[in-house]
Design a protein around this motif. Structure first.
Motif, PDB file in Angstrom:
ATOM      1  N   TYR A   1      49.948 -44.596 -40.944  1.00  0.00           N
ATOM      2  CA  TYR A   1      49.120 -43.429 -40.614  1.00  0.00           C
ATOM      3  C   TYR A   1      47.704 -43.693 -41.115  1.00  0.00           C
ATOM      4  O   TYR A   1      47.501 -44.270 -42.186  1.00  0.00           O
ATOM      5  N   ALA A   2      46.735 -43.249 -40.356  1.00  0.00           N
ATOM      6  CA  ALA A   2      45.344 -43.508 -40.715  1.00  0.00           C
ATOM      7  C   ALA A   2      44.932 -42.787 -41.980  1.00  0.00           C
ATOM      8  O   ALA A   2      44.075 -43.265 -42.730  1.00  0.00           O
ATOM      9  N   SER A   3      45.514 -41.633 -42.230  1.00  0.00           N
ATOM     10  CA  SER A   3      45.138 -40.832 -43.386  1.00  0.00           C
ATOM     11  C   SER A   3      46.282 -39.878 -43.717  1.00  0.00           C
ATOM     12  O   SER A   3      47.272 -39.784 -42.980  1.00  0.00           O
TER      13      SER A   3
ATOM     14  N   THR B   1      50.991 -35.942 -37.382  1.00  0.00           N
ATOM     15  CA  THR B   1      51.960 -36.706 -36.592  1.00  0.00           C
ATOM     16  C   THR B   1      53.382 -36.211 -36.814  1.00  0.00           C
ATOM     17  O   THR B   1      54.173 -36.100 -35.878  1.00  0.00           O
ATOM     18  N   GLU B   2      53.711 -35.907 -38.071  1.00  0.00           N
ATOM     19  CA  GLU B   2      55.069 -35.494 -38.411  1.00  0.00           C
ATOM     20  C   GLU B   2      55.253 -33.977 -38.373  1.00  0.00           C
ATOM     21  O   GLU B   2      56.311 -33.479 -38.759  1.00  0.00           O
ATOM     22  N   LYS B   3      54.180 -33.262 -37.951  1.00  0.00           N
ATOM     23  CA  LYS B   3      54.236 -31.800 -37.818  1.00  0.00           C
ATOM     24  C   LYS B   3      54.695 -31.132 -39.121  1.00  0.00           C
ATOM     25  O   LYS B   3      55.665 -30.369 -39.158  1.00  0.00           O
ATOM     26  N   MET B   4      53.970 -31.440 -40.193  1.00  0.00           N
ATOM     27  CA  MET B   4      54.338 -30.926 -41.515  1.00  0.00           C
ATOM     28  C   MET B   4      53.380 -29.842 -42.020  1.00  0.00           C
ATOM     29  O   MET B   4      53.460 -29.442 -43.175  1.00  0.00           O
TER      30      MET B   4
END
Length: 608
Positions: free
Chosen positions: A513-515, A522-525
């Motif tokens: 992951y970039a950051s 991305t992981e919808k957290m």
């Protein structure tokens, strides 16, 4: 210079169990002879005695074992610390602690005939920084002496030290309650430092099976400073606090290679006792002192002093006398043990070293080093407690961990947080706008980072990789600041924050992951909290079928907090944990118990 270990054994009472168990023709089994004690009773009595003896021997907690009524303890301490230098004290050989044995040895280190000591002047710089941190007066001229004794770890037959004219004198260390001193020392005390001297370390002895010993001369000649205090300490906990504070100070000014835990700092303690009463304090001279050598932990310092104090008092109360001697201590022991008779000045045959010139230190060098010394630990702890609201315990831990690198990391995280919060990087005054955020950061740096490497069963757990300038190889500054800011602003839950920390620690950010924000997206957290209506609906489900528990809130003498958290836990399990704020869930449950559930239950009871 010697090191040793031992542990006492327990007493076995089994050989006493056959007493008075035989019978004779004149004394049949049905009629015990006069004075006969049945075996079962013997065993029971012996068990009681053993239990009572065990209670008597049970070790008192150190916090309540600082004073023995009628006696005064006096302690002086000698601390040996390896200096942070690239070369040895009198040769150009490289200082080495983890390289192959005997791979960094000069001719002089082995006392090869014809070799001469050459003082490496760069070794003086960390020694001077240490002296300034200890509030000592740096001497314009100092000289080296030979201290004669014979042992395989000292091939020349003498150690070069500064006995008569050390490079620093007359220092002092102020100890405060937050440093961990004994409660009996009240608001604190100042411990005077008699002198600080430079000297060479000995070789390292490695015991092998049988009577074999290997000697590694890599350590021989490594530069040391010896810090000698005045006998100003009267409580064991205060002695341990002094050694701890000296280590923190030396690390803060980059004078010491490593601390006690890594063998870079060792302490010898001189212990004596004398009779004293509260009404008439003793004006007698100090008692005969004994020296306990090579203590390698703060706990060992305190425990060894307590044990030796109690031994000396027992000897004197029995009418004996204390012999001046050198004693040893083993971790986990309850008593010190005699090593050898105490050497004195005459035995060591101190003499000026004829091969070394005096060391001359200019005032300009001292002034320059004092100007770049930086903030010392006491001032830094004051700032952490006053500006950030940290507890004294947390502030001290932050300053002490990783040789001062952990607190440098904290300051870098503070700068990053200020930029992300829009409060102006580097402006301490703006910290007051978001105090909870910076306290949260300190808590995570102290505790959550420590948990990353604390699992002994995790083969992938590695060192965090702190650097002296405050960087962290495994958890970069900006990554931790991102996690803390998102948690502080309630954009992620604490559970998600801890998962993200593991992701960063494992190197998934920035590899996958970039950051941190990219990983969350991305992981919808992201945390999308329940509405008030959804919290209320979840509470209704949690109390369904729990009338017995709800009834406990109707009439109570002490609020049933544990039962409240049980109901909140049901809410957490019934709902989506990633959308629930535990504090808001508790608040909702508490409100509905008062306004809805308890009144409704009472109404049903009245109708029945």
């Amino acid at each position: 210079m010697s090191e040793s270990r031992a542990r006492p054994s327990a007493t076995n009472l089994s050989h006493r169990r056959s007493l008075h168990t035989q019978t004779t023709e004149e004394a049949p089994l049905s009629s015990p002879a006069p004075g006969h004690v049945p075996l079962r009773k013997q065993l029971k009595d012996e068990a009681k005695k053993a239990k009572a003896a065990g209670k008597k021997k049970k070790k008192k907690k150190n916090a309540t074992n600082q004073v023995v009524p009628g006696w005064e303890l006096t302690v002086g301490i000698e601390i040996h610390a390896q200096l942070n230098t690239a070369k040895k004290l009198f040769s150009e050989a490289t200082t080495s602690f983890h390289d192959e044995s005997n791979s960094h040895v000069a001719y002089f280190d082995l006392a090869t005939p014809g070799s001469q000591p050459r003082f490496q002047k760069e070794t003086l710089i960390p020694a001077l920084r240490a002296a300034l941190a200890l509030n000592c007066d740096v001497q314009p001229v100092s000289r080296f002496d030979r201290k004669h004794y014979f042992h395989w770890d000292q091939p020349s037959g003498y150690q070069i030290t500064q006995y008569y004219e050390p490079f620093a004198r007359d220092g002092r260390i102020l100890l405060q309650p937050r440093d961990g001193i004994a409660a009996e020392d009240g608001d604190g005390l100042a411990v005077r430092i008699q002198q600080v001297q430079m000297e060479q370390d000995t070789a390292k002895t490695m015991a092998q099976p049988g009577e074999t010993h290997w000697v590694d001369f890599n350590r021989n000649g490594v530069p040391l400073i010896e810090i000698i205090t005045r006998p100003d300490i009267h409580h064991p906990a205060t002695a341990a606090a002094l050694v701890r504070k000296v280590q923190i100070l030396l690390n803060a000014v980059d004078a010491c290679v490593s601390g006690m835990e890594a063998g870079g700092l060792r302490a010898d303690v001189n212990v004596s006792v004398r009779r004293q009463s509260d009404d008439h304090p003793s004006d007698e001279p100090l008692g005969t002192r004994t020296e306990i050598k090579n203590l390698s932990s703060f706990k060992a310092v305190e425990d060894a002093i307590i044990a030796e104090r109690d031994r000396q008092i027992a000897v004197l109360e029995a009418g004996g006398t204390i012999a001046g001697e050198t004693r040893g201590w083993s971790i986990g022991a309850t008593e010190t043990r005699r090593l050898r008779g105490k050497e004195g000045e005459v035995d060591y045959r101190y003499m000026p070293d004829p091969d070394l010139l005096p060391v001359v230190v200019g005032d300009d060098l001292v002034a320059h080093l004092r100007g770049i010394l930086g903030q010392l630990p006491d001032a830094e702890v004051d700032e952490l407690t006053e500006v950030f609201g940290l507890t004294a315990k947390d502030a001290l831990s932050l300053v002490a961990l990783d040789g001062g690198a952990r607190v440098e990391y904290f300051w870098r995280v503070v700068e990053s947080l200020q930029a992300k919060l829009g409060s102006g990087s580097g402006n301490i005054a703006n910290i007051a706008e978001h105090p909870t955020c910076f306290q949260l950061a300190a808590n995570w740096i102290l505790h959550e980072l420590g948990r990353l490497t604390s699992n002994p069963h995790d083969a992938s757990a590695q060192d965090l990789g702190f650097t002296p300038d405050g960087q962290c190889r495994r958890v970069p500054v900006d990554c931790l600041a991102d996690i803390v800011v998102f948690l502080y602003r309630r954009r992620i839950t604490a559970k998600v924050a801890k998962e993200l920390l593991w992701v960063v620690y494992r190197g998934t950010v920035p590899a996958q992951y970039a950051s941190v924000a990219d990983a969350i997206e991305t992981e919808k957290m992201w945390f999308h909290e329940l509405s008030e209506e959804e919290y209320a609906e979840l509470a209704d489900q949690a109390v369904e079928g729990q009338e017995d528990i709800v009834s406990l809130f109707a009439d109570f003498k002490q609020y049933p907090q544990g039962k409240l958290m049980f109901l909140v836990g049901r809410m957490m399990r019934l709902g989506y944990e990633e959308r629930i704020d535990p504090k808001n869930a508790e608040s909702t449950m508490r409100r509905l118990l008062e306004e809805k559930y308890v009144p409704a239950l009472g109404g049903r009871q009245e109708e029945s």
